[in-house]
Design a protein around this motif. Structure first.
Motif, PDB file in Angstrom:
ATOM      1  N   GLN A  50      22.411  65.558 -12.722  1.00  0.00           N
ATOM      2  CA  GLN A  50      22.757  64.315 -13.393  1.00  0.00           C
ATOM      3  C   GLN A  50      23.943  64.539 -14.329  1.00  0.00           C
ATOM      4  O   GLN A  50      24.212  65.656 -14.764  1.00  0.00           O
ATOM      5  N   TYR A  94      31.507  61.350 -10.105  1.00  0.00           N
ATOM      6  CA  TYR A  94      30.561  62.442 -10.357  1.00  0.00           C
ATOM      7  C   TYR A  94      31.271  63.798 -10.323  1.00  0.00           C
ATOM      8  O   TYR A  94      30.953  64.691 -11.102  1.00  0.00           O
ATOM      9  N   ARG A 144      21.947  59.711 -10.147  1.00  0.00           N
ATOM     10  CA  ARG A 144      22.733  60.862 -10.605  1.00  0.00           C
ATOM     11  C   ARG A 144      23.351  60.648 -11.989  1.00  0.00           C
ATOM     12  O   ARG A 144      24.100  61.498 -12.471  1.00  0.00           O
ATOM     13  N   TRP A 145      22.992  59.538 -12.638  1.00  0.00           N
ATOM     14  CA  TRP A 145      23.632  59.219 -13.916  1.00  0.00           C
ATOM     15  C   TRP A 145      22.611  58.836 -14.974  1.00  0.00           C
ATOM     16  O   TRP A 145      21.606  58.197 -14.686  1.00  0.00           O
ATOM     17  N   LYS A 146      22.925  59.204 -16.211  1.00  0.00           N
ATOM     18  CA  LYS A 146      22.178  58.738 -17.371  1.00  0.00           C
ATOM     19  C   LYS A 146      23.154  57.912 -18.210  1.00  0.00           C
ATOM     20  O   LYS A 146      24.059  58.456 -18.831  1.00  0.00           O
TER      21      LYS A 146
END
Length: 214
Positions: free
Chosen positions: A77, A42, A106-108
């Motif tokens: 994100q 991240y 926190r991710w797409k």
């Protein structure tokens, strides 16, 4: 002395572990690794080269053609794009890896490079501005052939300019359409005059109209 009961427990645990490993898929192993290393992924800017090398190695355990893109942080994100790097044979692995993704707040996770606003590209020491690129479209059955005109094109650097053309087309049309709805791709220096060529920014609309109407 180890009792028979204790020995049976140990043996059962070993068999359970081995059975679990036997049923684990490369996709499952990848997402376990991803979750374990989520913090460094991240915030990859802190050590980008090392982080990207590790991520690439893990993705190649699923398929050697897979690659990735990260988007900027937005609303806490990031986009994580899983790409086949334009290799059609690796499309099923992109599908399977993306569909097996766990819940990642926190991710797409995105399958294949999506259409984006074309941006300038620097590749192999050559920089090309997106607004200097134009394209000719030629209907070809259910597909369309494209000629990409790039200012500064040199036959000596043909491979590099061809790679740049593919990167621009991936931006404008998305990875799936480039591989499934585009036929032949030619790369040339701009022609003067060339009344048929359109700016790269206008390609998505013109391409869809060309392909869908046939």
């Amino acid at each position: 002395m180890i009792s028979v009961r204790s020995l049976l427990i140990v043996v059962s645990a070993i068999f359970a572990f081995l059975a679990g490993r036997a049923h684990a898929s490369p996709e499952t192993d990848f997402w376990k690794w991803f979750q374990t290393n989520e913090a460094s992924l991240y915030d990859f800017e802190r050590d980008q080269e090392v982080t990207f090398d590790r991520l690439t190695a893990e993705m190649h355990k699923v398929d050697s053609s897979l690659t990735f893109e990260f988007g900027p942080k937005q609303n806490r994100q990031r986009e994580f794009v899983i790409s086949a790097d334009g290799i059609r044979a690796a499309f099923p692995k992109v599908e399977s890896l993306a569909s097996s993704a766990p819940e990642l707040p926190r991710w797409k996770v995105i399958k294949f490079r999506p259409r984006r606003e074309p941006a300038d590209i620097q590749y192999n020491g050559i920089t090309v501005k997106a607004n200097s690129v134009s394209v000719d479209i030629y209907p070809d059955g259910e597909k369309a052939d494209l000629t990409v005109f790039i200012a500064g094109y040199s036959a000596v650097e043909r491979k590099t300019f061809r790679a740049i053309a593919y990167l621009f087309l991936d931006q404008a049309l998305g990875e799936v359409d480039v591989e499934t709805r585009v036929g032949g791709i030619d790369v040339q220096a701009p022609l003067t005059p060339n009344t048929n060529a359109i700016p790269l920014s206008e390609l998505p609309k013109a391409f869809d109209a060309c392909v869908l109407k046939r």
